[in-house]
Scaffold this motif. Structure first.
Motif, PDB file in Angstrom:
ATOM      1  N   LEU A 159     104.139   6.251  19.398  1.00 56.44           N
ATOM      2  CA  LEU A 159     104.985   5.297  20.115  1.00 56.44           C
ATOM      3  C   LEU A 159     106.185   6.067  20.632  1.00 56.44           C
ATOM      4  N   TYR A 160     106.444   5.927  21.922  1.00 52.22           N
ATOM      5  CA  TYR A 160     107.560   6.603  22.578  1.00 52.22           C
ATOM      6  C   TYR A 160     108.519   5.527  23.077  1.00 52.22           C
ATOM      7  N   ILE A 161     109.788   5.620  22.687  1.00 50.11           N
ATOM      8  CA  ILE A 161     110.780   4.618  23.071  1.00 50.11           C
ATOM      9  C   ILE A 161     111.890   5.297  23.860  1.00 50.11           C
ATOM     10  N   ASP A 162     111.986   4.927  25.140  1.00 52.68           N
ATOM     11  CA  ASP A 162     112.968   5.533  26.042  1.00 52.68           C
ATOM     12  C   ASP A 162     113.124   4.617  27.245  1.00 52.68           C
ATOM     13  N   ASP A 163     114.344   4.428  27.710  1.00 44.46           N
ATOM     14  CA  ASP A 163     114.583   3.548  28.852  1.00 44.46           C
ATOM     15  C   ASP A 163     114.364   4.242  30.196  1.00 44.46           C
ATOM     16  N   ASP A 164     114.120   5.542  30.201  1.00 42.93           N
ATOM     17  CA  ASP A 164     113.903   6.289  31.432  1.00 42.93           C
ATOM     18  C   ASP A 164     112.397   6.366  31.713  1.00 42.93           C
ATOM     19  N   LEU A 165     111.956   5.642  32.736  1.00 46.76           N
ATOM     20  CA  LEU A 165     110.528   5.565  33.066  1.00 46.76           C
ATOM     21  C   LEU A 165     109.948   6.933  33.414  1.00 46.76           C
ATOM     22  N   GLU A 166     110.713   7.746  34.118  1.00 39.01           N
ATOM     23  CA  GLU A 166     110.224   9.082  34.485  1.00 39.01           C
ATOM     24  C   GLU A 166     110.014   9.943  33.237  1.00 39.01           C
ATOM     25  N   ASP A 167     110.960   9.895  32.301  1.00 41.63           N
ATOM     26  CA  ASP A 167     110.807  10.643  31.044  1.00 41.63           C
ATOM     27  C   ASP A 167     109.579  10.149  30.279  1.00 41.63           C
ATOM     28  N   THR A 168     109.349   8.837  30.304  1.00 43.20           N
ATOM     29  CA  THR A 168     108.188   8.268  29.615  1.00 43.20           C
ATOM     30  C   THR A 168     106.889   8.797  30.219  1.00 43.20           C
ATOM     31  N   GLU A 169     106.813   8.833  31.531  1.00 44.53           N
ATOM     32  CA  GLU A 169     105.604   9.330  32.202  1.00 44.53           C
ATOM     33  C   GLU A 169     105.366  10.811  31.900  1.00 44.53           C
ATOM     34  N   ILE A 170     106.422  11.603  31.938  1.00 46.30           N
ATOM     35  CA  ILE A 170     106.300  13.039  31.648  1.00 46.30           C
ATOM     36  C   ILE A 170     105.867  13.247  30.204  1.00 46.30           C
ATOM     37  N   PHE A 171     106.487  12.498  29.280  1.00 46.68           N
ATOM     38  CA  PHE A 171     106.138  12.618  27.864  1.00 46.68           C
ATOM     39  C   PHE A 171     104.669  12.246  27.653  1.00 46.68           C
ATOM     40  N   HIS A 172     104.238  11.158  28.263  1.00 43.19           N
ATOM     41  CA  HIS A 172     102.846  10.721  28.133  1.00 43.19           C
ATOM     42  C   HIS A 172     101.887  11.800  28.645  1.00 43.19           C
ATOM     43  N   GLU A 173     102.207  12.359  29.781  1.00 42.52           N
ATOM     44  CA  GLU A 173     101.372  13.425  30.342  1.00 42.52           C
ATOM     45  C   GLU A 173     101.326  14.634  29.398  1.00 42.52           C
ATOM     46  N   ALA A 174     102.478  14.996  28.839  1.00 47.48           N
ATOM     47  CA  ALA A 174     102.546  16.166  27.954  1.00 47.48           C
ATOM     48  C   ALA A 174     101.757  15.940  26.669  1.00 47.48           C
ATOM     49  N   ILE A 175     101.949  14.790  26.028  1.00 46.60           N
ATOM     50  CA  ILE A 175     101.260  14.553  24.759  1.00 46.60           C
ATOM     51  C   ILE A 175      99.754  14.405  24.985  1.00 46.60           C
TER      52      ILE A 175
END
Length: 130
Positions: free
Chosen positions: A4-20
């Motif tokens: 579970l990734y919790i962050d209000d920055d949508l771009e950071d969320t997308e990058i994190f999802h791609e990385a993991i």
């Protein structure tokens, strides 16, 4: 594995999802935009995540509030919470660790560093006794 990734920055969320996903495509990934939404996700999913990656600065319920609440919740308190922020002040990092954060990652400045950091965290979690 479930993250579970919790962050209000949508771009950071997308990058994190791609990385993991590039580290382990079998990881089931959930995200939330703040602590309130994070608790809603935790109530809706049937499995307890193996990791929660948590931003510090968010509206409504920030990382400190979320971490304090989750550590008071019996069903959730054993989930490793890894703070993930641009904050790099040692005193603040110490506060989060004292509140129960397992680790603190300073947001890397490039995708490959993020990928490598996540690879190390996942490998540590997979080791016996961790």
């Amino acid at each position: 594995m479930v993250a579970l990734y919790i962050d209000d920055d949508l771009e950071d969320t997308e990058i994190f999802h791609e990385a993991i996903s590039s580290v382990d495509p079998h990881i089931v990934f959930y995200s939330a935009s703040d602590g309130h939404e994070g608790f809603k996700v935790l109530d809706q999913i049937t499995v307890v995540p193996d990791f929660i990656f948590l931003d510090v600065n968010m509206p409504r319920m920030n990382g400190r509030e979320f971490l304090s609440q989750i550590k008071k919740t019996v069903r959730l308190r054993s989930i490793p919470v890894i703070m993930y922020s641009t904050t790099c002040q040692k005193d603040e990092i110490r506060v989060y660790k004292n509140l129960g954060a397992k680790d603190f990652i300073i947001k890397p400045d490039n995708f490959e560093k993020l990928r490598q950091t996540l690879k190390e965290i996942i490998a540590r979690q997979s080791m016996p006794g961790e």
